[in-house]
Design a protein around this motif. Structure first.
Motif, PDB file in Angstrom:
ATOM      1  N   ASN A  41      51.213 -10.084 -15.920  1.00 15.12           N
ATOM      2  CA  ASN A  41      52.049 -10.924 -15.063  1.00 15.12           C
ATOM      3  C   ASN A  41      51.691 -10.748 -13.585  1.00 15.12           C
ATOM      4  O   ASN A  41      52.545 -10.883 -12.712  1.00 15.12           O
ATOM      5  N   ASP A  42      50.413 -10.442 -13.336  1.00 13.72           N
ATOM      6  CA  ASP A  42      49.884 -10.372 -11.974  1.00 13.72           C
ATOM      7  C   ASP A  42      50.564  -9.313 -11.118  1.00 13.72           C
ATOM      8  O   ASP A  42      50.620  -9.441  -9.894  1.00 13.72           O
ATOM      9  N   GLY A  43      51.060  -8.284 -11.749  1.00 15.83           N
ATOM     10  CA  GLY A  43      51.738  -7.235 -11.006  1.00 15.83           C
ATOM     11  C   GLY A  43      50.825  -6.067 -10.701  1.00 15.83           C
ATOM     12  O   GLY A  43      49.617  -6.108 -10.910  1.00 15.83           O
ATOM     13  N   PHE A  44      51.438  -5.012 -10.189  1.00 17.40           N
ATOM     14  CA  PHE A  44      50.754  -3.731  -9.991  1.00 17.40           C
ATOM     15  C   PHE A  44      51.222  -2.789 -11.093  1.00 17.40           C
ATOM     16  O   PHE A  44      52.355  -2.882 -11.567  1.00 17.40           O
ATOM     17  N   ALA A 235      56.166 -21.273 -14.997  1.00 19.90           N
ATOM     18  CA  ALA A 235      55.944 -22.715 -14.798  1.00 19.90           C
ATOM     19  C   ALA A 235      57.186 -23.373 -14.196  1.00 19.90           C
ATOM     20  O   ALA A 235      57.084 -24.205 -13.281  1.00 19.90           O
ATOM     21  N   VAL A 236      58.360 -23.012 -14.676  1.00 18.04           N
ATOM     22  CA  VAL A 236      59.621 -23.564 -14.145  1.00 18.04           C
ATOM     23  C   VAL A 236      59.816 -23.130 -12.690  1.00 18.04           C
ATOM     24  O   VAL A 236      60.195 -23.929 -11.828  1.00 18.04           O
ATOM     25  N   ILE A 237      59.551 -21.844 -12.420  1.00 22.87           N
ATOM     26  CA  ILE A 237      59.711 -21.328 -11.052  1.00 22.87           C
ATOM     27  C   ILE A 237      58.760 -22.051 -10.094  1.00 22.87           C
ATOM     28  O   ILE A 237      59.145 -22.461  -8.994  1.00 22.87           O
ATOM     29  N   LYS A 238      57.518 -22.272 -10.516  1.00 24.78           N
ATOM     30  CA  LYS A 238      56.531 -22.958  -9.670  1.00 24.78           C
ATOM     31  C   LYS A 238      56.946 -24.397  -9.375  1.00 24.78           C
ATOM     32  O   LYS A 238      56.716 -24.912  -8.270  1.00 24.78           O
ATOM     33  N   VAL A 244      55.111 -20.494  -4.749  1.00 25.83           N
ATOM     34  CA  VAL A 244      54.916 -19.380  -5.683  1.00 25.83           C
ATOM     35  C   VAL A 244      53.671 -19.630  -6.536  1.00 25.83           C
ATOM     36  O   VAL A 244      53.573 -20.631  -7.236  1.00 25.83           O
ATOM     37  N   LYS A 245      52.729 -18.728  -6.440  1.00 28.29           N
ATOM     38  CA  LYS A 245      51.502 -18.838  -7.266  1.00 28.29           C
ATOM     39  C   LYS A 245      51.586 -17.903  -8.483  1.00 28.29           C
ATOM     40  O   LYS A 245      51.133 -18.237  -9.571  1.00 28.29           O
ATOM     41  N   THR A 246      52.125 -16.703  -8.261  1.00 24.61           N
ATOM     42  CA  THR A 246      52.265 -15.732  -9.349  1.00 24.61           C
ATOM     43  C   THR A 246      53.627 -15.069  -9.205  1.00 24.61           C
ATOM     44  O   THR A 246      54.339 -15.264  -8.216  1.00 24.61           O
ATOM     45  N   PHE A 247      53.984 -14.259 -10.200  1.00 16.58           N
ATOM     46  CA  PHE A 247      55.255 -13.531 -10.132  1.00 16.58           C
ATOM     47  C   PHE A 247      55.324 -12.633  -8.904  1.00 16.58           C
ATOM     48  O   PHE A 247      56.399 -12.317  -8.423  1.00 16.58           O
ATOM     49  N   ARG A 248      54.172 -12.243  -8.391  1.00 17.16           N
ATOM     50  CA  ARG A 248      54.162 -11.365  -7.225  1.00 17.16           C
ATOM     51  C   ARG A 248      54.725 -12.061  -5.989  1.00 17.16           C
ATOM     52  O   ARG A 248      55.244 -11.420  -5.088  1.00 17.16           O
ATOM     53  N   ASP A 249      54.599 -13.396  -5.934  1.00 17.41           N
ATOM     54  CA  ASP A 249      55.116 -14.165  -4.801  1.00 17.41           C
ATOM     55  C   ASP A 249      56.592 -14.508  -4.969  1.00 17.41           C
ATOM     56  O   ASP A 249      57.197 -15.102  -4.090  1.00 17.41           O
ATOM     57  N   ILE A 277      57.708  -5.347 -10.703  1.00 19.94           N
ATOM     58  CA  ILE A 277      56.614  -5.372  -9.728  1.00 19.94           C
ATOM     59  C   ILE A 277      57.032  -4.625  -8.462  1.00 19.94           C
ATOM     60  O   ILE A 277      56.255  -3.841  -7.900  1.00 19.94           O
ATOM     61  N   GLN A 278      58.273  -4.815  -8.033  1.00 19.98           N
ATOM     62  CA  GLN A 278      58.777  -4.111  -6.855  1.00 19.98           C
ATOM     63  C   GLN A 278      58.924  -2.616  -7.120  1.00 19.98           C
ATOM     64  O   GLN A 278      58.631  -1.783  -6.253  1.00 19.98           O
ATOM     65  N   ARG A 279      59.359  -2.279  -8.336  1.00 18.34           N
ATOM     66  CA  ARG A 279      59.549  -0.848  -8.658  1.00 18.34           C
ATOM     67  C   ARG A 279      58.250  -0.070  -8.561  1.00 18.34           C
ATOM     68  O   ARG A 279      58.242   1.104  -8.177  1.00 18.34           O
ATOM     69  N   VAL A 280      57.132  -0.698  -8.915  1.00 19.78           N
ATOM     70  CA  VAL A 280      55.839  -0.004  -8.812  1.00 19.78           C
ATOM     71  C   VAL A 280      55.553   0.356  -7.352  1.00 19.78           C
ATOM     72  O   VAL A 280      55.136   1.479  -7.048  1.00 19.78           O
ATOM     73  N   LEU A 281      55.785  -0.582  -6.453  1.00 17.67           N
ATOM     74  CA  LEU A 281      55.559  -0.318  -5.028  1.00 17.67           C
ATOM     75  C   LEU A 281      56.475   0.798  -4.539  1.00 17.67           C
ATOM     76  O   LEU A 281      56.059   1.681  -3.787  1.00 17.67           O
ATOM     77  N   ASP A 282      57.726   0.776  -5.008  1.00 19.56           N
ATOM     78  CA  ASP A 282      58.679   1.818  -4.620  1.00 19.56           C
ATOM     79  C   ASP A 282      58.256   3.179  -5.189  1.00 19.56           C
ATOM     80  O   ASP A 282      58.446   4.216  -4.542  1.00 19.56           O
TER      81      ASP A 282
END
Length: 388
Positions: A41-44, A235-238, A244-249, A277-282
């Motif tokens: 899902n394009d995350g870290f 797809a719905v979010i975009k 928004v290009k990916t879940f990261r955005d 995705i945010q938890r990884v950065l944290d």
């Protein structure tokens, strides 16, 4: 432990082929500190290789005959390099054939003999499959001088799993197995494959894996269904947020705004991904600051998200996490891997591991009549040629 594995595999190779192996390779399993189900899902993600391995004893031969010997399974498979390669009924063989299918297009191969054995427990979520694929690709790259980069080896392993095994996995497992570095975690950008190492010195704490010893049969189907669900959600979010290009955005607020359009199930899947995705950065920030209390709380948040929103946990894994949730010697715990079984990963105060393992094993046995398996793991280097 490592030397013992190497000796056993070498001896077995001699028994099979009446000669010593020319080379020994070790390919490790992996853990993931945090960042589950976001690699596709394009995350870290924040994985690390561990000191449990698939060991390969390898020799090339002058013909085109190839022999694979699975010591642990007491099974073998032989074929000719000129044969058309396609998936077979023996699932373990497909991990090799999927890799070989790609390598045949990249260089001149000859026949080879391989014996392999593993200390990575199967089905425990420690990626024995990625270790198998990447170790094999790494070995053939070395002995036939194919000139592949580590990144190419990881991608070959992933594609093998997609095409010959039928699991549409992300890149994390293979990348961690190949790029692992002793005492470091890898912050991996699953979009670009950019990565950076962060020191993983847990000081007064250590990592303990508790293996539920269950593997529910819907792992593959459940995994692939989750991918379809989040693709629909994105797809719905975009549609509603063209930037928004990916879940990261994507932000949590945006997911909330389209909650009705997503429907309850897909809304919860997307909410988990954006939060994870945010938890990884944290978590990277917490590691850099040696804030292990924060890291532990993030692990627990991840578990609750995987259990309630992404719904890839199971009753047994929830039990293992709940059993340590209020233990003063455990800072954090969560299920790890694809889900529906496998291990929990626990950040435990050094010196209290045995007491914890004994208590949880007793409670687990009383509840499920299953003997728990526990592994104390260290962070190790990635796939490599073993030098005596």
């Amino acid at each position: 432990m490592k030397k013992k594995l190497v000796k056993q595999v070498s001896t077995f190779f001699e028994g099979c082929f009446n000669a010593e192996p020319q080379h020994i390779f070790l390919s490790p399993g992996r853990i993931n500190i945090i960042g589950e189900h976001v690699d596709y899902n394009d995350g870290f993600v924040l994985p690390a290789a561990i000191n449990k391995y698939v060991c390969f004893a390898v020799s090339q031969n002058e013909g085109t005959q190839c022999s694979l010997v699975a010591k642990d399974l007491n099974d073998n498979y032989s074929f000719d390099l000129n044969d058309e390669l396609k998936p077979v009924d023996k699932m373990w063989v497909n991990y090799f054939l999927g890799v070989l299918h790609q390598l045949k297009q990249r260089g001149n191969l000859k026949g080879f003999n391989i014996v392999f054995s593993s200390t990575i427990p199967m089905g425990s979520g420690l990626s024995s499959s990625a270790a198998l694929e990447c170790g094999f690709a790494y070995a053939l790259n070395e002995i036939f001088e194919l000139g592949l980069t580590k990144e190419e080896i990881a991608l070959i392993g992933q594609k093998s799993e997609h095409t010959f095994v039928g699991v549409n996995c992300g890149i994390m497992d293979q990348f961690a197995s190949v790029f692992g570095k002793k005492n470091c975690v890898i912050k991996l950008d699953c979009n670009t494959l950019d990565y950076e190492y962060h020191k993983a010195d847990f000081k007064d704490y250590t990592l303990v894996l508790l293996d539920s010893k269950v593997k529910h049969t819907h792992l593959t189907s459940g995994y692939n269904v989750r991918r379809q669900e989040v693709e629909k959600g994105l797809a719905v979010i975009k549609e509603n947020f063209p930037e928004v290009k990916t879940f990261r955005d994507c932000t949590e607020a945006q997911v909330e705004q389209v909650k009705q359009k997503l429907g309850d199930t897909i809304y919860r899947r997307c909410l988990f991904v954006v939060r994870e995705i945010q938890r990884v950065l944290d978590a990277v920030d917490a590691l850099e600051k040696s804030d292990f209390v924060k890291l532990g709380s993030l692990m627990l948040e991840t578990h609750d998200g995987l259990s309630q929103n992404y719904e890839v946990s199971c009753e047994e894994l929830d039990f293992l996490v709940d059993a340590v949730r209020n233990d003063k010697n455990v800072l954090g715990a969560r299920m790890m891997g694809g889900g529906f079984g496998g291990c929990s990963i626990n950040l435990v105060k050094k010196g209290t591991e045995d007491e914890l393992i004994e208590r949880v094993s007793r409670e687990y046995k009383a509840k499920y009549h299953i003997a728990l398996e526990a592994y104390k793991v260290k962070i190790a280097k990635g796939t490599s040629l073993y030098k005596k």
